[in-house]
Motif scaffolding. Structure first.
Motif, PDB file in Angstrom:
ATOM      1  N   ALA A   1      -1.459   2.916   7.973  1.00 27.28           N
ATOM      2  CA  ALA A   1      -0.005   3.017   7.798  1.00 27.28           C
ATOM      3  C   ALA A   1       0.348   4.120   6.804  1.00 27.28           C
ATOM      4  O   ALA A   1       1.309   4.874   7.012  1.00 27.28           O
ATOM      5  CB  ALA A   1       0.560   1.679   7.326  1.00 27.28           C
ATOM      6  N   VAL A   2      -0.417   4.228   5.731  1.00 25.81           N
ATOM      7  CA  VAL A   2      -0.191   5.300   4.751  1.00 25.81           C
ATOM      8  C   VAL A   2      -0.348   6.660   5.422  1.00 25.81           C
ATOM      9  O   VAL A   2       0.472   7.570   5.229  1.00 25.81           O
ATOM     10  CB  VAL A   2      -1.163   5.162   3.562  1.00 25.81           C
ATOM     11  N   ASP A   3      -1.387   6.813   6.244  1.00 29.17           N
ATOM     12  CA  ASP A   3      -1.591   8.073   6.968  1.00 29.17           C
ATOM     13  C   ASP A   3      -0.398   8.385   7.868  1.00 29.17           C
ATOM     14  O   ASP A   3       0.073   9.528   7.923  1.00 29.17           O
ATOM     15  CB  ASP A   3      -2.860   7.996   7.825  1.00 29.17           C
ATOM     16  N   CYS A   4       0.082   7.376   8.583  1.00 27.19           N
ATOM     17  CA  CYS A   4       1.190   7.582   9.519  1.00 27.19           C
ATOM     18  C   CYS A   4       2.460   8.024   8.796  1.00 27.19           C
ATOM     19  O   CYS A   4       3.133   8.971   9.221  1.00 27.19           O
ATOM     20  CB  CYS A   4       1.462   6.299  10.304  1.00 27.19           C
TER      21      CYS A   4
ATOM     22  N   THR B   1       4.118  -0.369  14.925  1.00 27.23           N
ATOM     23  CA  THR B   1       3.050  -0.406  15.927  1.00 27.23           C
ATOM     24  C   THR B   1       1.810  -1.078  15.360  1.00 27.23           C
ATOM     25  O   THR B   1       1.176  -1.918  16.020  1.00 27.23           O
ATOM     26  CB  THR B   1       2.698   1.029  16.384  1.00 27.23           C
ATOM     27  N   ILE B   2       1.456  -0.737  14.130  1.00 21.18           N
ATOM     28  CA  ILE B   2       0.275  -1.316  13.490  1.00 21.18           C
ATOM     29  C   ILE B   2       0.458  -2.818  13.277  1.00 21.18           C
ATOM     30  O   ILE B   2      -0.457  -3.612  13.522  1.00 21.18           O
ATOM     31  CB  ILE B   2      -0.014  -0.600  12.157  1.00 21.18           C
ATOM     32  N   VAL B   3       1.647  -3.216  12.835  1.00 15.25           N
ATOM     33  CA  VAL B   3       1.931  -4.644  12.639  1.00 15.25           C
ATOM     34  C   VAL B   3       1.816  -5.391  13.963  1.00 15.25           C
ATOM     35  O   VAL B   3       1.226  -6.481  14.039  1.00 15.25           O
ATOM     36  CB  VAL B   3       3.330  -4.846  12.025  1.00 15.25           C
TER      37      VAL B   3
ATOM     38  N   ARG C   1       0.826  -1.211   0.000  1.00 13.72           N
ATOM     39  CA  ARG C   1       0.000   0.000   0.000  1.00 13.72           C
ATOM     40  C   ARG C   1       0.863   1.266   0.000  1.00 13.72           C
ATOM     41  O   ARG C   1       0.523   2.253  -0.651  1.00 13.72           O
ATOM     42  CB  ARG C   1      -0.938   0.006   1.214  1.00 13.72           C
ATOM     43  N   LEU C   2       1.963   1.239   0.717  1.00 13.22           N
ATOM     44  CA  LEU C   2       2.865   2.396   0.717  1.00 13.22           C
ATOM     45  C   LEU C   2       3.476   2.596  -0.667  1.00 13.22           C
ATOM     46  O   LEU C   2       3.569   3.725  -1.162  1.00 13.22           O
ATOM     47  CB  LEU C   2       3.961   2.207   1.762  1.00 13.22           C
TER      48      LEU C   2
END
Length: 210
Positions: free
Chosen positions: A132-135, A146-148, A39-40
């Motif tokens: 994750a994209v937002d972060c 953190t998300i993982v 996604r990134l």
């Protein structure tokens, strides 16, 4: 990088037998890393993949990773507004680890509050990728880890019994092989629309907590 490579290889090696809870969690995190990296990259954000991600390692887990990403693509295509700017929709800052963790776990709990399906599992991965994209866009790439970790923790607490009954993550590939186009489309649409309602509920929940 070496740690990510080893964890992906380890996760890919356990499909020849019934997986343990620990292995299911490890695989969930490896799949999440792959999903987020895809996604990134698609968002055009500079981010290097692990030296050997799940998809590159070959084997059954690589197939699972590609299926999860493909199904996630379909969900995002059906409901693009749901899986964009998730942090804004949740009204949270991505600068604080505890806030990101709490928000992700709250969304996960709501998604699965009425049961577990593969559609909901894919929906959660789509949330992880979008968040994750937002972060990263807001200058907090460390939140990806953190998300993982949150994905692994939620799977450990809530999804391992369900996954073990189905023989592990490889069961998701049957959804693609055995489901006809009409039913498959309905499965995705149901998951996409259901998550839209969950997201609104979580927004209200988080606002009440402030």
């Amino acid at each position: 990088m070496e740690m990510l490579r080893r964890s992906s290889v380890f996760a890919a090696e356990v499909f020849d037998r019934s997986p343990t809870d620990k292995e299911l969690v490890s695989q969930a995190k490896a799949l999440c890393r792959d999903y987020i990296h895809s996604r990134l990259n698609r968002a055009g954000i500079g981010w290097s993949r692990p030296e050997q991600g799940v998809a590159a390692s070959g084997g059954k887990l690589a197939e699972v990773s590609l299926v999860v990403q493909w199904l996630g693509d379909e969900l995002e295509y059906l409901r693009p507004n749901v899986y964009r700017n998730v942090a804004r929709q949740l009204n949270i800052t991505v600068a604080v680890e505890g806030v990101v963790s709490d928000a992700f776990m709250a969304v996960a709990a709501d998604i699965f509050s009425t049961g577990v399906t593969w559609g909901k599992v894919v929906s959660l991965y789509a949330v992880a990728g979008a968040l994750a994209v937002d972060c990263v866009r807001h200058g907090h790439p460390a939140m990806v880890h953190t998300i993982v970790d949150c994905m692994g923790e939620f799977v450990r607490k809530s999804l391992t019994p369900w996954l073990k009954k189905r023989g592990g993550w490889a069961d998701i590939t049957k959804c693609v092989v055995n489901t006809g186009p009409t039913l498959y489309s309905h499965w995705l649409v149901s998951a996409a629309f259901a998550f839209g309602h969950y997201l609104k509920a979580v927004v209200l929940y988080l606002l009440r907590e402030k």
